[in-house]
Design an enzyme around this catalytic site. Structure first.
Site, short mmCIF file in Angstrom:
data_model
loop_
_atom_site.label_atom_id
_atom_site.label_comp_id
_atom_site.label_asym_id
_atom_site.label_seq_id
_atom_site.Cartn_x
_atom_site.Cartn_y
_atom_site.Cartn_z
CG ASN A 150 -70.57 27.76 94.89
OD1 ASN A 150 -70.85 26.76 94.12
ND2 ASN A 150 -69.59 28.33 95.16
CD GLU B 254 -70.96 35.13 97.20
OE1 GLU B 254 -72.08 35.15 95.98
OE2 GLU B 254 -69.81 34.96 96.90
#
Length: 398
Positions: free
Chosen positions: A7, A380
């Site tokens: 990310n 996530e």
């Protein structure tokens, strides 16, 4: 199979390494202050935490350092970078072009770049992370997992704005929604927990962190969500205003404010910070208990907005089986959950105060009424790893 999840932010890089299909976390970490004179890298392996303080000139340097640590014999994580067979990348905006997780190709990268104007703070950093990972983990398949993809099932009557059609057809001005990976994960967890697999289900998922959004999920598919073209609309957030009368923008322009000033105000100086001077809900709750009127008002506004959306989405869904609270605030702030569900007994929504205040791992049921109220920790990173793993096996990502 080992799957690395990345990310990439503008000056940060979060990473997590999974053994799939077990979903075992082999390590996780974060690189902060990339491009600054001082930087920090954290690596967590089970209960052991390693911290390195040194500058990282760019994402390439940071990711090379991560790869070096992953293959360092003293940590016994990987023998070589080639053991990683897939890298799953969080990409914030997929526009209308991407409705599912996809293998990254040159064309996909061009499309992500074309969407920079819709997510100027996120997509450029996401693309940079992809391009660096392609070099550092050259033998791995690279996959893009889009925050907007889960909401691509929203029907046109819900995603269109009542503005001239040309603004939609020419510029793609519509509701896209965000936090989709989180909403998909917790909705699916709720459906499994309630035994509603292959049955009709009506779930409202409430993602509350510094950024906040809520989604109406029917039979596992998003049919509406509170964030729109960008991540500014909907619920009141840490520093973002949430829903606001558009007339306020015209009024501020007439008062002499510039566009960039208004963007800064609504994105970075509003929400709980604008109301109280602080965007940490823990501090605001403490101040409210001590009699701070600004803090009390802010919490009332925060929970009232959540309650309004719950009511709206019950109408959109034609009822509700469960309300799910997730993310940092949703999982940990009992007071917010209680205030957001207060006074809704007539709809079968009633919090069990003891269960609400009791902390424990995993999925929790905290209701008295017929509507299930669940606290489900979001994951996530695992969801990105799962979807990437499924694709590398040639299966549907979901």
């Amino acid at each position: 199979m080992k799957v690395l999840v990345l990310n990439s932010g503008s000056s940060s890089l979060k990473y997590q390494l999974f053994e799939m299909p077990e979903g075992k976390v082999l390590c996780a970490g974060l690189v902060e202050k990339i491009g600054e004179s001082t930087g920090k890298l954290e690596l967590q392996i089970d209960d052991n935490r390693i911290e390195i303080n040194e500058p990282f000139a760019d994402h390439k340097v940071a990711l090379h350092k991560v790869a070096q640590l992953l293959t360092d014999p003293q940590y016994q994580i990987l023998n070589s970078a080639s053991e990683i067979e897939a890298v799953g990348h969080r990409v914030v905006h997929g526009g209308e072009r991407f409705s599912a997780t996809t293998l990254i190709t040159p064309e996909v990268k061009t499309n992500i770049q074309d969407l920079f104007s819709l997510a100027p703070l996120h997509n450029p950093a996401n693309l940079q992370g992809i391009e660096v990972a392609e070099k550092v983990f050259a033998e791995a398949k690279q996959y893009a997992v889009f925050d907007t993809a889960f909401h691509s099932s929203i029907p046109e009557h819900a995603y269109r704005f009542a503005i001239p059609k040309e603004l939609y057809s020419k510029y793609g001005t519509r509701v896209y929604g965000f936090h989709g990976t989180s909403h998909r994960y917790v909705a699916n967890q709720a459906i499994k927990h309630l035994g509603l697999i292959n049955q009709d289900s009506k779930i409202i998922t409430v993602h509350l962190g510094n950024g906040c959004s809520i989604a109406a999920v029917k039979n596992g598919q998003s049919i509406d969500t509170s964030m729109g073209l960008g991540p500014l609309s909907g619920l009141i957030m840490g520093t973002r205003s949430g829903d606001i009368d558009p007339s306020v923008l015209f009024y501020l322009l007439e008062q002499g404010y510039e566009i960039e000033q208004i963007k800064t105000i609504l994105n970075k100086q509003s929400g709980m910070k604008g109301l109280t001077g602080d965007n940490d809900l823990r501090n605001i709750n403490t101040r409210a208990l001590e009699g701070d009127l600004d803090a009390q008002l802010a919490l009332d506004m925060y929970s009232y907005r959540i309650k309004k959306y719950i009511g709206a989405y019950m109408a959109a869904l034609g009822g509700v089986d469960a309300i799910v609270f997730t993310a940092g605030v949703g999982e940990n702030d009992a007071a917010t959950r209680a205030k957001s569900c207060a006074g809704m007994h007539g709809f079968g929504i009633e919090i069990d105060s003891v269960a609400n205040e009791t902390r424990k791992k995993g999925i929790r049921e905290i209701q008295h009424g017929k509507v299930k109220i669940l606290v489900i920790p979001t994951d996530e990173e695992y969801e990105i790893a799962r979807q990437s793993y499924n694709l590398i096996l040639g299966k549907s990502p979901y």
